[in-house]
Design an enzyme around this catalytic site. Structure first.
Site, short mmCIF file in Angstrom:
data_model
loop_
_atom_site.label_atom_id
_atom_site.label_comp_id
_atom_site.label_asym_id
_atom_site.label_seq_id
_atom_site.Cartn_x
_atom_site.Cartn_y
_atom_site.Cartn_z
CG PHE B 13 32.42 6.63 -52.12
CD1 PHE B 13 32.44 5.16 -51.77
CD2 PHE B 13 32.22 7.30 -52.66
CE1 PHE B 13 31.42 4.82 -52.86
CE2 PHE B 13 30.46 7.39 -54.06
CZ PHE B 13 30.68 6.01 -53.03
CB CYS B 14 36.74 4.51 -48.33
SG CYS B 14 38.98 4.77 -46.90
N PRO B 15 38.41 7.68 -47.49
CG PRO B 15 40.73 8.75 -47.94
CD PRO B 15 39.40 8.87 -49.07
N GLY B 16 36.40 9.18 -46.84
CA GLY B 16 35.72 10.68 -46.38
C GLY B 16 34.60 11.20 -45.40
CG ASP B 40 32.33 3.85 -48.86
OD1 ASP B 40 32.91 2.89 -49.13
OD2 ASP B 40 33.93 4.45 -47.50
#
Lengths: 130, 76
Positions: B13-16, B40
């Site tokens: 998920f953000c910011p992954g 995502d």
């Protein structure tokens, strides 16, 4: 053009706040913004080498962060340093009170810093507090 | 010679996915094309914004079966 600069002050030890602080710091750092992160109070113990990131949730969202496997806050802080040249400065007072030695902190954490130095770094910066 | 690389950010998920992209960009050559796979929705919007802000080339975004393919070219 002036360099865009932010300071992220992290005093909470709860998952949602640590996560949001790490998200802001990491994305800002990789976007050309000069980022200084000041760790104090309840956030500091998570940055001892090998410490768990299992922070208590404030609400149901904190549990969802774990369940959905969002990147953990410590990884994001490390990436802020490694990919975006952010500085993470632990509060010297917090280390003294908690009895934590600076050399027991994660290698991506910088030198213990007092408020006078931090306030100097925060001059002309946006300050975000979590 | 320019390479094409796939970064599988599915399940993150953000910011992954953005951070994974940046990690690979740092080790890539100018001209390399990087395709991020992400399920995502936030990353699908945020990655092109980041690319424009920092000055790499945003190539395209497509979506297939709930997976976004965001393609970026390293320019500097």
């Amino acid at each position: 053009m002036a360099v865009e600069k932010i300071c992220v002050v992290v005093v909470s030890g709860t998952r949602e706040r640590l996560q949001m602080a790490a998200m802001v710091a990491s994305v800002a750092a990789v976007s050309g913004i000069e980022v200084t992160i000041f760790l104090s109070m309840n956030s500091v113990p998570y940055f001892i080498k090998g410490a768990s990131t299992d922070a208590p949730s404030e609400g149901s969202f904190g549990d969802l962060i774990v369940k959905k496997k969002a990147p953990d806050f410590k990884t994001l802080f490390r990436q802020a340093v490694e990919l975006g040249d952010a500085k993470i400065l632990p509060c010297s007072m917090a280390l003294d009170i908690a009895g934590i030695e600076a050399d027991t902190l994660e290698p991506f954490v910088g030198e213990p810093t007092g408020l006078a130095s931090f306030l100097d770094a925060a001059r002309d910066a946006q300050v975000w507090t979590f | 010679m320019a390479e094409k690389k796939i970064i599988d950010g599915r399940g993150s998920f953000c910011p992954g996915p953005l951070m994974e992209l940046i990690g690979v960009l740092k080790m890539s050559q100018i001209g390399d094309e990087l395709e991020v796979l992400s399920n995502d929705k936030g990353s699908a919007k945020d990655i092109p914004e980041w690319v424009r802000k920092v000055g790499h080339e945003y190539v395209s975004t497509t979506e297939e079966d709930g997976v976004w393919h965001i393609t970026v070219r390293k320019t500097k």
